[in-house]
Motif scaffolding. Structure first.
Motif, PDB file in Angstrom:
ATOM      1  N   ARG A   1      43.810  15.887 -37.933  1.00 46.91           N
ATOM      2  CA  ARG A   1      43.464  14.552 -38.472  1.00 46.91           C
ATOM      3  C   ARG A   1      44.570  13.535 -38.209  1.00 46.91           C
ATOM      4  O   ARG A   1      44.305  12.362 -37.910  1.00 46.91           O
ATOM      5  CB  ARG A   1      43.192  14.683 -39.969  1.00 46.91           C
ATOM      6  CG  ARG A   1      43.068  13.380 -40.752  1.00 46.91           C
ATOM      7  CD  ARG A   1      42.788  13.731 -42.203  1.00 46.91           C
ATOM      8  NE  ARG A   1      42.701  12.613 -43.114  1.00 46.91           N
ATOM      9  CZ  ARG A   1      43.701  12.198 -43.890  1.00 46.91           C
ATOM     10  NH1 ARG A   1      44.885  12.776 -43.821  1.00 46.91           N
ATOM     11  NH2 ARG A   1      43.513  11.201 -44.739  1.00 46.91           N
TER      12      ARG A   1
ATOM     13  N   THR B   1      42.467  23.808 -47.647  1.00 46.67           N
ATOM     14  CA  THR B   1      41.092  23.801 -47.132  1.00 46.67           C
ATOM     15  C   THR B   1      40.594  25.238 -46.939  1.00 46.67           C
ATOM     16  O   THR B   1      39.469  25.585 -47.329  1.00 46.67           O
ATOM     17  CB  THR B   1      41.034  23.068 -45.771  1.00 46.67           C
ATOM     18  OG1 THR B   1      41.507  21.740 -45.958  1.00 46.67           O
ATOM     19  CG2 THR B   1      39.624  23.035 -45.207  1.00 46.67           C
TER      20      THR B   1
ATOM     21  N   THR C   1      42.759  29.471 -33.388  1.00 44.88           N
ATOM     22  CA  THR C   1      43.992  29.928 -34.032  1.00 44.88           C
ATOM     23  C   THR C   1      44.867  28.747 -34.461  1.00 44.88           C
ATOM     24  O   THR C   1      46.088  28.824 -34.436  1.00 44.88           O
ATOM     25  CB  THR C   1      44.779  30.832 -33.066  1.00 44.88           C
ATOM     26  OG1 THR C   1      44.967  30.090 -31.838  1.00 44.88           O
ATOM     27  CG2 THR C   1      44.044  32.126 -32.777  1.00 44.88           C
ATOM     28  N   GLY C   2      44.214  27.636 -34.850  1.00 44.37           N
ATOM     29  CA  GLY C   2      44.938  26.463 -35.336  1.00 44.37           C
ATOM     30  C   GLY C   2      45.307  26.625 -36.809  1.00 44.37           C
ATOM     31  O   GLY C   2      45.185  27.708 -37.396  1.00 44.37           O
TER      32      GLY C   2
ATOM     33  N   VAL D   1      44.074  25.565 -39.818  1.00 42.91           N
ATOM     34  CA  VAL D   1      43.111  25.997 -40.838  1.00 42.91           C
ATOM     35  C   VAL D   1      42.759  27.470 -40.620  1.00 42.91           C
ATOM     36  O   VAL D   1      42.736  28.275 -41.574  1.00 42.91           O
ATOM     37  CB  VAL D   1      41.821  25.139 -40.772  1.00 42.91           C
ATOM     38  CG1 VAL D   1      40.755  25.696 -41.708  1.00 42.91           C
ATOM     39  CG2 VAL D   1      42.131  23.691 -41.110  1.00 42.91           C
TER      40      VAL D   1
ATOM     41  N   TYR E   1      36.136  33.338 -27.002  1.00 44.19           N
ATOM     42  CA  TYR E   1      34.920  32.497 -27.082  1.00 44.19           C
ATOM     43  C   TYR E   1      34.621  31.765 -25.777  1.00 44.19           C
ATOM     44  O   TYR E   1      33.540  31.205 -25.613  1.00 44.19           O
ATOM     45  CB  TYR E   1      34.978  31.519 -28.270  1.00 44.19           C
ATOM     46  CG  TYR E   1      36.053  30.456 -28.230  1.00 44.19           C
ATOM     47  CD1 TYR E   1      35.896  29.265 -27.519  1.00 44.19           C
ATOM     48  CD2 TYR E   1      37.237  30.624 -28.943  1.00 44.19           C
ATOM     49  CE1 TYR E   1      36.885  28.291 -27.504  1.00 44.19           C
ATOM     50  CE2 TYR E   1      38.234  29.659 -28.929  1.00 44.19           C
ATOM     51  CZ  TYR E   1      38.055  28.500 -28.206  1.00 44.19           C
ATOM     52  OH  TYR E   1      39.043  27.536 -28.197  1.00 44.19           O
TER      53      TYR E   1
ATOM     54  N   GLY F   1      34.839  24.383 -35.315  1.00 46.11           N
ATOM     55  CA  GLY F   1      34.524  23.944 -33.942  1.00 46.11           C
ATOM     56  C   GLY F   1      33.588  22.755 -33.908  1.00 46.11           C
ATOM     57  O   GLY F   1      33.674  21.907 -33.021  1.00 46.11           O
TER      58      GLY F   1
ATOM     59  N   GLU G   1      29.804  22.281 -30.860  1.00 40.31           N
ATOM     60  CA  GLU G   1      29.637  23.375 -29.887  1.00 40.31           C
ATOM     61  C   GLU G   1      29.606  24.761 -30.516  1.00 40.31           C
ATOM     62  O   GLU G   1      29.284  25.732 -29.850  1.00 40.31           O
ATOM     63  CB  GLU G   1      30.777  23.337 -28.860  1.00 40.31           C
ATOM     64  CG  GLU G   1      30.574  22.308 -27.779  1.00 40.31           C
ATOM     65  CD  GLU G   1      31.765  22.222 -26.841  1.00 40.31           C
ATOM     66  OE1 GLU G   1      32.596  23.145 -26.812  1.00 40.31           O
ATOM     67  OE2 GLU G   1      31.845  21.192 -26.154  1.00 40.31           O
ATOM     68  N   THR G   2      29.990  24.880 -31.765  1.00 44.75           N
ATOM     69  CA  THR G   2      30.090  26.220 -32.364  1.00 44.75           C
ATOM     70  C   THR G   2      29.053  26.497 -33.455  1.00 44.75           C
ATOM     71  O   THR G   2      28.785  27.647 -33.775  1.00 44.75           O
ATOM     72  CB  THR G   2      31.498  26.441 -32.968  1.00 44.75           C
ATOM     73  OG1 THR G   2      31.808  25.328 -33.806  1.00 44.75           O
ATOM     74  CG2 THR G   2      32.545  26.594 -31.892  1.00 44.75           C
TER      75      THR G   2
ATOM     76  N   ILE H   1      33.766  22.700 -41.845  1.00 45.25           N
ATOM     77  CA  ILE H   1      35.077  22.093 -42.060  1.00 45.25           C
ATOM     78  C   ILE H   1      35.478  21.124 -40.961  1.00 45.25           C
ATOM     79  O   ILE H   1      35.956  20.020 -41.228  1.00 45.25           O
ATOM     80  CB  ILE H   1      36.151  23.211 -42.155  1.00 45.25           C
ATOM     81  CG1 ILE H   1      35.885  24.093 -43.378  1.00 45.25           C
ATOM     82  CG2 ILE H   1      37.559  22.634 -42.198  1.00 45.25           C
ATOM     83  CD1 ILE H   1      36.686  25.360 -43.405  1.00 45.25           C
ATOM     84  N   GLY H   2      35.298  21.546 -39.697  1.00 40.80           N
ATOM     85  CA  GLY H   2      35.901  20.780 -38.604  1.00 40.80           C
ATOM     86  C   GLY H   2      34.912  20.333 -37.547  1.00 40.80           C
ATOM     87  O   GLY H   2      33.765  20.785 -37.500  1.00 40.80           O
ATOM     88  N   ILE H   3      35.424  19.464 -36.711  1.00 45.27           N
ATOM     89  CA  ILE H   3      34.593  18.804 -35.691  1.00 45.27           C
ATOM     90  C   ILE H   3      35.340  18.768 -34.368  1.00 45.27           C
ATOM     91  O   ILE H   3      35.282  17.785 -33.638  1.00 45.27           O
ATOM     92  CB  ILE H   3      34.249  17.380 -36.170  1.00 45.27           C
ATOM     93  CG1 ILE H   3      35.516  16.695 -36.716  1.00 45.27           C
ATOM     94  CG2 ILE H   3      33.155  17.405 -37.220  1.00 45.27           C
ATOM     95  CD1 ILE H   3      35.425  15.221 -36.853  1.00 45.27           C
ATOM     96  N   LEU H   4      36.057  19.860 -34.054  1.00 42.77           N
ATOM     97  CA  LEU H   4      36.912  19.866 -32.857  1.00 42.77           C
ATOM     98  C   LEU H   4      36.138  19.559 -31.582  1.00 42.77           C
ATOM     99  O   LEU H   4      36.668  18.964 -30.659  1.00 42.77           O
ATOM    100  CB  LEU H   4      37.630  21.220 -32.734  1.00 42.77           C
ATOM    101  CG  LEU H   4      38.758  21.459 -33.745  1.00 42.77           C
ATOM    102  CD1 LEU H   4      39.171  22.933 -33.765  1.00 42.77           C
ATOM    103  CD2 LEU H   4      39.959  20.591 -33.433  1.00 42.77           C
TER     104      LEU H   4
ATOM    105  N   MET I   1      35.787  19.736 -48.225  1.00 42.13           N
ATOM    106  CA  MET I   1      36.814  18.702 -48.038  1.00 42.13           C
ATOM    107  C   MET I   1      38.086  19.174 -48.741  1.00 42.13           C
ATOM    108  O   MET I   1      38.155  19.221 -49.969  1.00 42.13           O
ATOM    109  CB  MET I   1      36.345  17.387 -48.673  1.00 42.13           C
ATOM    110  CG  MET I   1      35.835  16.359 -47.680  1.00 42.13           C
ATOM    111  SD  MET I   1      36.968  16.038 -46.310  1.00 42.13           S
ATOM    112  CE  MET I   1      38.254  15.114 -47.125  1.00 42.13           C
TER     113      MET I   1
ATOM    114  N   GLY J   1      47.313  21.744 -27.820  1.00 43.80           N
ATOM    115  CA  GLY J   1      46.565  22.884 -28.373  1.00 43.80           C
ATOM    116  C   GLY J   1      47.178  24.232 -28.052  1.00 43.80           C
ATOM    117  O   GLY J   1      46.518  25.258 -28.148  1.00 43.80           O
TER     118      GLY J   1
ATOM    119  N   GLY K   1      48.824  28.551 -35.479  1.00 41.83           N
ATOM    120  CA  GLY K   1      49.231  28.208 -36.850  1.00 41.83           C
ATOM    121  C   GLY K   1      49.669  26.756 -36.911  1.00 41.83           C
ATOM    122  O   GLY K   1      48.993  25.872 -36.378  1.00 41.83           O
TER     123      GLY K   1
END
Ligand code: NAP
Length: 333
Positions: A43, A149, A168-169, A171, A210, A233, A236-237, A254-257, A280, A322, A326
């Protein structure tokens, strides 16, 4: 004078500027915190690039996550004393229970609340939690957004259940660690062989590539399916997540990568009794519950790399590539 980084006149990593300001003093109900470490979230990258809110008023100090030490106390503050180690809450007005929209919108690192990329933060005393003793300031700074989160998204997961985390970010690695702490077994998807190996070293039950295996949901299904999917993801996920989730399971959205708009197979949702639950971050109460669990298990968050305060633009560029596993942190002297 205290130092800070701000998005000065224009958005973009090239326009982050170093500046100095006079230190402000805490008013009634406030504390001043000397920030010792920050962490970066996806973010924050969107905020700096102007993709989060292009109409945001500049200059603006970014970053939601910071940890440090109380250096001054305003009137009527009883909870804290000078020298206490504290971590900022992502949404400081959300103390517990069901949030209002206003509580969710008032989150650090985007208007109306300035961010943590500065040496001194003055803010309401209620918007902080105590740092677990076994954590360094960098480790503590990883927690407010990504880990809270993950903790919130794992609500209700029971020992023996299967949790799927994507990539593997920040979150996902927090979710891997916290799900294991609850006794769950974890499947990790990652595009990198080296990161899959690191996930296994952290205890992942299964790992899936993936990219080589774009229909990875089928693989998860063959493994018995996931009771909980940590869906970061996005576009796409989400359909693979719907394949991967067990009957009666839950997808924590949760996310919108990979984007925000997706066509989903509603039949899969209704035929399998799947819940799609938007998450959230979390409240101060979530944060404190998570810290109690982290303390009891002496869990150490995964810090990929620590940059110096002066290297903030490099830290953002590193996150954007990327390559991290962690969290990416900054140390403030
Ligand atoms: N709802 C909330 O409250 C909340 C809170 C925090 C974050 N978020 C959102 O959650 C997402 C993740 O945040 P983060 O801070 O953890 O990001 P991050 O640390 O930057 O994570 C990036 C990692 O995600 C993986 N990834 C990227 N595209 C993917 C895809 N198409 N499928 C699977 N994995 C993919 C990659 O892992 P590999 O390199 O291993 O492939 C990449 O390294 C973002 O969209 C963020 O805005 C939402």
């Amino acid at each position: 004078m205290t130092r800070r980084w701000q998005i000065e006149h224009e958005f973009g990593l090239d326009h982050l500027a170093h500046s100095e300001g006079a230190p402000s003093e805490p008013g009634r109900g406030q504390i001043a915190v000397r920030i010792r470490a920050c962490s970066l979230n996806y973010r924050d990258l969107l905020v700096v690039r102007g993709e989060y809110d292009p109409r945001m008023e500049l200059p603006f100090v970014p970053l939601s996550d910071g940890a440090g030490e109380v250096v001054a106390i305003g009137r009527d503050v009883e909870e804290w004393k000078v020298g206490d180690r504290v971590i900022g809450c992502f949404a400081p007005k959300w103390q517990g229970g069901e949030p209002t929209k206003a509580m969710l919108r008032a989150a650090r690192g985007a208007p109306p609340l300035g961010g943590m990329l500065r040496e001194r933060v003055v803010a309401d005393a209620e918007g902080w939690v105590r740092t677990p003793d076994h954590l360094s300031d960098e480790e503590a700074a990883t927690l407010p957004c990504a880990a809270v989160t993950a903790w919130h998204a794992l609500e209700g997961v029971r020992a023996g259940e299967t949790v799927l985390v994507q990539g593997t970010g920040g979150v996902s690695i927090a979710a891997l660690q916290l799900a294991q702490l609850k006794g769950a077994r974890v499947i990790v998807t990652s595009s990198s062989a080296a990161k899959r190996e690191r996930a296994e070293e952290l205890g992942a039950w299964q790992v899936i590539d993936y990219v080589a295996d774009p229909k990875w949901g089928k693989k998860v299904e063959a493994l018995g399916g996931a009771h909980r999917v940590i869906e970061v993801g996005g576009a796409e996920t989400i359909n693979e997540s719907l394949r991967a989730v067990r009957v009666g399971g839950q997808i924590a959205v949760i996310g919108i990568l990979s984007g925000v708009k997706a066509q989903i197979a509603l039949t899969k949702v209704l035929m399998n009794g799947v819940s799609l639950r938007g998450v959230m971050v979390g409240s101060r109460e979530h944060f404190e519950q998570m810290n109690a669990a982290i303390t009891a298990h002496e869990l150490k968050p995964v810090v990929d790399r620590v940059f110096d305060f002066d290297e903030a633009p490099e830290a953002f560029a590193y996150l954007a590539r990327g390559a991290h596993f962690g969290k990416v942190c900054l140390r403030l002297g």
